[in-house]
Design a protein around this motif. Structure first.
Motif, PDB file in Angstrom:
ATOM      1  N   ASP A  86     -63.541  31.346  -0.926  1.00  0.00           N
ATOM      2  CA  ASP A  86     -63.702  32.205   0.239  1.00  0.00           C
ATOM      3  C   ASP A  86     -62.783  31.732   1.370  1.00  0.00           C
ATOM      4  O   ASP A  86     -62.508  30.533   1.510  1.00  0.00           O
ATOM      5  CB  ASP A  86     -65.144  32.178   0.731  1.00  0.00           C
ATOM      6  CG  ASP A  86     -66.114  32.781  -0.270  1.00  0.00           C
ATOM      7  OD1 ASP A  86     -65.645  33.465  -1.203  1.00  0.00           O
ATOM      8  OD2 ASP A  86     -67.328  32.546  -0.132  1.00  0.00           O
TER       9      ASP A  86
ATOM     10  N   VAL B  55     -63.524  31.654   4.465  1.00  0.00           N
ATOM     11  CA  VAL B  55     -64.355  30.808   5.326  1.00  0.00           C
ATOM     12  C   VAL B  55     -65.086  29.809   4.437  1.00  0.00           C
ATOM     13  O   VAL B  55     -65.794  30.190   3.523  1.00  0.00           O
ATOM     14  CB  VAL B  55     -65.374  31.648   6.120  1.00  0.00           C
ATOM     15  CG1 VAL B  55     -66.289  30.743   6.938  1.00  0.00           C
ATOM     16  CG2 VAL B  55     -64.656  32.635   7.037  1.00  0.00           C
ATOM     17  N   PHE B  56     -64.873  28.515   4.683  1.00  0.00           N
ATOM     18  CA  PHE B  56     -65.574  27.489   3.912  1.00  0.00           C
ATOM     19  C   PHE B  56     -66.486  26.697   4.841  1.00  0.00           C
ATOM     20  O   PHE B  56     -66.282  26.657   6.056  1.00  0.00           O
ATOM     21  CB  PHE B  56     -64.604  26.584   3.160  1.00  0.00           C
ATOM     22  CG  PHE B  56     -63.604  25.839   4.021  1.00  0.00           C
ATOM     23  CD1 PHE B  56     -63.715  24.470   4.215  1.00  0.00           C
ATOM     24  CD2 PHE B  56     -62.532  26.506   4.619  1.00  0.00           C
ATOM     25  CE1 PHE B  56     -62.784  23.771   4.977  1.00  0.00           C
ATOM     26  CE2 PHE B  56     -61.599  25.817   5.387  1.00  0.00           C
ATOM     27  CZ  PHE B  56     -61.727  24.452   5.571  1.00  0.00           C
ATOM     28  N   LYS B  57     -67.518  26.087   4.257  1.00  0.00           N
ATOM     29  CA  LYS B  57     -68.573  25.463   5.054  1.00  0.00           C
ATOM     30  C   LYS B  57     -68.756  23.997   4.694  1.00  0.00           C
ATOM     31  O   LYS B  57     -68.229  23.507   3.701  1.00  0.00           O
ATOM     32  CB  LYS B  57     -69.893  26.225   4.860  1.00  0.00           C
ATOM     33  CG  LYS B  57     -69.818  27.687   5.275  1.00  0.00           C
ATOM     34  CD  LYS B  57     -71.169  28.391   5.106  1.00  0.00           C
ATOM     35  CE  LYS B  57     -71.075  29.850   5.534  1.00  0.00           C
ATOM     36  NZ  LYS B  57     -72.371  30.550   5.440  1.00  0.00           N
ATOM     37  N   SER B  58     -69.567  23.335   5.483  1.00  0.00           N
ATOM     38  CA  SER B  58     -69.821  21.913   5.298  1.00  0.00           C
ATOM     39  C   SER B  58     -70.701  21.648   4.082  1.00  0.00           C
ATOM     40  O   SER B  58     -71.694  22.350   3.866  1.00  0.00           O
ATOM     41  CB  SER B  58     -70.511  21.343   6.535  1.00  0.00           C
ATOM     42  OG  SER B  58     -70.970  20.034   6.299  1.00  0.00           O
TER      43      SER B  58
ATOM     44  N   GLU C 133     -67.949  25.492  10.116  1.00  0.00           N
ATOM     45  CA  GLU C 133     -67.233  26.394   9.228  1.00  0.00           C
ATOM     46  C   GLU C 133     -65.749  26.291   9.543  1.00  0.00           C
ATOM     47  O   GLU C 133     -65.369  26.019  10.678  1.00  0.00           O
ATOM     48  CB  GLU C 133     -67.695  27.833   9.418  1.00  0.00           C
ATOM     49  CG  GLU C 133     -69.150  28.084   9.064  1.00  0.00           C
ATOM     50  CD  GLU C 133     -69.565  29.522   9.330  1.00  0.00           C
ATOM     51  OE1 GLU C 133     -70.021  30.184   8.375  1.00  0.00           O
ATOM     52  OE2 GLU C 133     -69.389  29.973  10.477  1.00  0.00           O
TER      53      GLU C 133
ATOM     54  N   ARG D  63     -61.489  27.697   8.556  1.00  0.00           N
ATOM     55  CA  ARG D  63     -60.500  28.591   7.953  1.00  0.00           C
ATOM     56  C   ARG D  63     -59.136  27.926   8.099  1.00  0.00           C
ATOM     57  O   ARG D  63     -58.920  27.128   9.020  1.00  0.00           O
ATOM     58  CB  ARG D  63     -60.464  29.954   8.668  1.00  0.00           C
ATOM     59  CG  ARG D  63     -61.694  30.791   8.506  1.00  0.00           C
ATOM     60  CD  ARG D  63     -61.757  31.921   9.521  1.00  0.00           C
ATOM     61  NE  ARG D  63     -60.624  32.841   9.427  1.00  0.00           N
ATOM     62  CZ  ARG D  63     -60.398  33.815  10.312  1.00  0.00           C
ATOM     63  NH1 ARG D  63     -61.216  33.983  11.341  1.00  0.00           N
ATOM     64  NH2 ARG D  63     -59.363  34.618  10.172  1.00  0.00           N
TER      65      ARG D  63
ATOM     66  N   ARG E  38     -65.421  26.792  13.546  1.00  0.00           N
ATOM     67  CA  ARG E  38     -66.524  27.488  14.207  1.00  0.00           C
ATOM     68  C   ARG E  38     -67.792  26.668  14.030  1.00  0.00           C
ATOM     69  O   ARG E  38     -68.046  26.100  12.970  1.00  0.00           O
ATOM     70  CB  ARG E  38     -66.709  28.890  13.610  1.00  0.00           C
ATOM     71  CG  ARG E  38     -67.814  29.696  14.266  1.00  0.00           C
ATOM     72  CD  ARG E  38     -67.754  31.163  13.862  1.00  0.00           C
ATOM     73  NE  ARG E  38     -68.044  31.372  12.439  1.00  0.00           N
ATOM     74  CZ  ARG E  38     -68.016  32.553  11.837  1.00  0.00           C
ATOM     75  NH1 ARG E  38     -67.686  33.648  12.529  1.00  0.00           N
ATOM     76  NH2 ARG E  38     -68.277  32.664  10.554  1.00  0.00           N
ATOM     77  N   GLY E  39     -68.589  26.580  15.079  1.00  0.00           N
ATOM     78  CA  GLY E  39     -69.833  25.816  15.029  1.00  0.00           C
ATOM     79  C   GLY E  39     -70.310  25.506  16.437  1.00  0.00           C
ATOM     80  O   GLY E  39     -69.593  25.724  17.424  1.00  0.00           O
TER      81      GLY E  39
ATOM     82  N   TRP F  67     -64.032  31.487  16.983  1.00  0.00           N
ATOM     83  CA  TRP F  67     -63.129  30.678  16.155  1.00  0.00           C
ATOM     84  C   TRP F  67     -62.128  29.932  17.037  1.00  0.00           C
ATOM     85  O   TRP F  67     -61.297  30.530  17.704  1.00  0.00           O
ATOM     86  CB  TRP F  67     -62.388  31.548  15.154  1.00  0.00           C
ATOM     87  CG  TRP F  67     -63.221  31.963  13.981  1.00  0.00           C
ATOM     88  CD1 TRP F  67     -63.804  33.178  13.785  1.00  0.00           C
ATOM     89  CD2 TRP F  67     -63.581  31.153  12.862  1.00  0.00           C
ATOM     90  NE1 TRP F  67     -64.500  33.184  12.593  1.00  0.00           N
ATOM     91  CE2 TRP F  67     -64.379  31.953  12.008  1.00  0.00           C
ATOM     92  CE3 TRP F  67     -63.314  29.835  12.490  1.00  0.00           C
ATOM     93  CZ2 TRP F  67     -64.907  31.474  10.814  1.00  0.00           C
ATOM     94  CZ3 TRP F  67     -63.833  29.354  11.291  1.00  0.00           C
ATOM     95  CH2 TRP F  67     -64.617  30.160  10.474  1.00  0.00           C
TER      96      TRP F  67
ATOM     97  N   ASP G  49     -62.051  21.662  -1.302  1.00  0.00           N
ATOM     98  CA  ASP G  49     -62.345  21.977   0.100  1.00  0.00           C
ATOM     99  C   ASP G  49     -62.199  20.766   1.013  1.00  0.00           C
ATOM    100  O   ASP G  49     -62.678  20.762   2.156  1.00  0.00           O
ATOM    101  CB  ASP G  49     -63.740  22.591   0.277  1.00  0.00           C
ATOM    102  CG  ASP G  49     -63.811  24.019  -0.248  1.00  0.00           C
ATOM    103  OD1 ASP G  49     -62.745  24.636  -0.412  1.00  0.00           O
ATOM    104  OD2 ASP G  49     -64.922  24.510  -0.505  1.00  0.00           O
TER     105      ASP G  49
END
Length: 591
Positions: free
Chosen positions: A25, A27-30, A424, A426, A447-448, A471, A484
């Motif tokens: 994706d 957007v990737f996350k922790s 998050e 990008r 983002r966070g 963002w 990632d």
């Protein structure tokens, strides 16, 4: 999990023994999952000192590395309460302070903190939190002109100044209110308070001292009130943003709380994975400056979250640091890259016992892998020094986790690891603003809840860092690999344009440091005007000679370095701007 630890973990956080699954994706996350839940209007002070929890047993919280003066946790809390009573706009208010603004649509009281690291600096910050007084951290290395600029940019109305910096304040005030078309100086000289090293003084050069406020506040009643925080402005930071003189960056209580929370989440989940007790006491070397976002997290936003004795140094002194490690049995070394390099290469480390050091980390700038390995060889566990990643606009974004946690492989030096809890990311083409495929370099967007509110009274600069709502454009060139993991490449704004081609400063710096004869111990590369009027630059290097370099002499070293760069790098990366030998490359903590 006991409540004292569970408050740092979200109920839906992944199991520490589960396996993180990378995604394609955009957007990737922790891997750590979301932030723990906190109240919407929580104040930073009550996050660190919850109303419903008594203080733990007392211990030394801050120690002056020079004088051995100490402040215990209980003394710290009592002093915070005393000063907060004095600083409340709706209390006795001897300084005649106004109410602080909730954001930059309002005017109001903003207190400047102008001091080097000091055992009472964190107390002043927490007193401001408790008094709901917005403050601005100012570099103690500021010249009068720089201070004058920051005072105006932050709209500082009152000031706490260390006694040694009063002359700088005086010279800054002499510069006047400033141009009519810009933010003007609004500092009230009657609202200057002096942080003196002599606790007996009530007055310095006609200004009240911090200790006078402590004594006055100790006799005031404690009103019962609910502290407010949440999305309201909490403090201001200096930030260079994208260009020019420092800007004033807005941090909300929510931003600050989550910046402090992230480290607690990582520490707790890592300990759970390792099967050891989390949040055990540690002794920390306090050299990272408190006015900086890195120091704010260490010395202010984590107070009372984990037992820690912080041995504070007013400025960098390598022998004092080594002596302090031995004397106080320091267990944790939060550092910045120039200091990592100096410790790695200094023979002084052989004179002192470093066996107490359990952990060491670097932040605030790129850490070359060779330096990470060099210092590791001098420390007990021999683990390469990890480098976390953040910036003033978002204090903590990514760091290397323990190998095996969530099934992740170790992050080698040169990478900045994985996104921290609640974040998050990008990776975006900085020109087209389109997301790039995995494995392709681009600008990191984040983002966070740690991402700042924007720049104070500077909508243009705010718009530049927020190309899309929420963002943050970090301005850093990275690569996201198949797992990632994030690899730091360079600072976009420090990319040197040579005839339309980009030169990464760190690439040239690493090449200089990698000369086979080890002629230099530090290097800095930047672009200088080519004086042709076409907007192009020449790369120029400033280098610090090693012992071998000094032996061979400056002319020989310059010739050999130019030959080495010419052999290793493309023509547009050659040092057409020259090489200058200097005594030292500026260190963050000397600012």
């Amino acid at each position: 999990m006991p409540p004292r630890w569970a408050r740092f973990i979200h109920p839906d956080a992944p199991d520490v023994h589960s396996k993180y699954v990378p995604t394609n994706d955009k957007v990737f996350k922790s891997p750590f999952g979301p932030f723990a839940t906190t109240a919407e209007d929580l104040n930073v002070h009550e996050f660190c000192f919850p109303r419903d929890q008594p203080l733990p047993p007392d211990y030394d919280l801050f120690v002056n590395a020079v004088t051995d003066e100490r402040v215990t946790l209980h003394q710290f809390y009592n002093r915070v309460c005393s000063v907060a009573r004095v600083l409340r706009y709706d209390g006795l208010n001897p300084l005649s302070l106004a109410r602080s603004p909730k954001d930059d649509t309002e005017s109001g009281e903003i207190l400047g903190l102008f001091s080097r690291n000091h055992i009472h600096y964190p107390m002043l910050a927490h007193a401001c939190f408790r008094a709901e007084l917005v403050f601005g951290g100012i570099s103690p290395g500021s010249t009068p002109f720089e201070l004058w600029h920051v005072l105006r940019k932050m709209q500082i109305t009152s000031l706490v100044c260390h006694e040694t910096l009063l002359p700088v304040v005086g010279e800054a005030i002499k510069l006047g209110k400033g141009p009519a078309d810009q933010l003007q100086l609004v500092l009230d000289i009657n609202k200057i308070v002096v942080l003196s090293d002599d606790a007996s003084l009530d007055d310095v050069q006609g200004h009240r001292t911090v200790e006078a406020l402590v004594r006055q506040g100790a006799h005031l009643p404690e009103p019962q009130r609910k502290l407010v925080g949440g999305d309201k402005l909490c403090y201001l930071f200096q930030s260079s943003g994208t260009s020019g003189l420092p800007k004033a960056m807005m941090i909300s209580h929510r931003n600050a709380i989550h910046s402090g929370l992230q480290g607690m989440t990582v520490t707790t989940m890592t300990a759970k994975f390792a099967g050891v007790e989390p949040l055990t006491p540690q002794t920390v070397l306090g050299i990272v400056p408190a006015y900086h976002s890195y120091g704010m997290i260490l010395w202010i936003l984590r107070v009372n979250l984990q037992p820690a004795t912080n041995v504070m140094m007013p400025k960098w002194d390598i022998e004092l640091a080594l002596r302090s490690i031995q004397k106080y049995k320091i267990t944790a070394l939060p550092l910045v890259p120039p200091i990592v390099r100096q410790l790695a290469q200094s023979p002084l480390t052989e004179k002192y016992d470093l066996s107490s050091v359990v952990s060491c980390g670097s932040g605030a700038a790129y850490l070359p892998p060779d330096v990470a390995y060099q210092l590791a060889e001098k420390l007990p566990n021999k683990t390469p020094i990890p480098s976390g990643y953040g910036l003033s606009e978002a204090a903590s974004i990514a760091s290397p986790p323990m190998a095996g946690l969530f099934g992740l492989r170790a992050s080698e030096p040169g990478t900045i690891g994985f996104l921290l809890p609640g974040m998050e990311g990008r990776v975006v083409d900085p020109d087209t603003l389109e997301d790039v495929p995995k494995g392709t370099k681009g600008e990191l967007w984040a983002r966070g809840n740690v991402v700042c509110m924007g720049y104070f009274h500077d909508q243009k600069a705010t718009a530049e860092i927020f190309a899309e709502p929420g963002w943050l454009r970090t301005g850093d060139l990275v690569l996201r690999d198949a797992e990632d993991r994030i690899h730091y490449l360079d600072r976009l704004k420090e990319m040197i344009k040579v005839k339309g081609l980009q030169v990464a400063a760190t690439e040239v710096e690493d090449t200089l440091l990698d000369h086979p004869e080890k002629l230099v111990v530090d290097a800095c590369v930047a672009g200088v005007d080519n004086e042709r009027g076409d907007g192009s630059l020449f790369p120029r290097a400033w280098v610090v000679l090693s012992v071998e370099g000094k032996t061979q002499g400056e002319p020989t070293v310059v010739r050999k370095l130019n030959e080495h760069v010419s052999q290793r790098l493309s023509k547009h990366k050659h040092l057409a701007g020259g090489i200058e030998v200097v005594e030292a490359v500026s260190i963050l903590v000397n600012a």
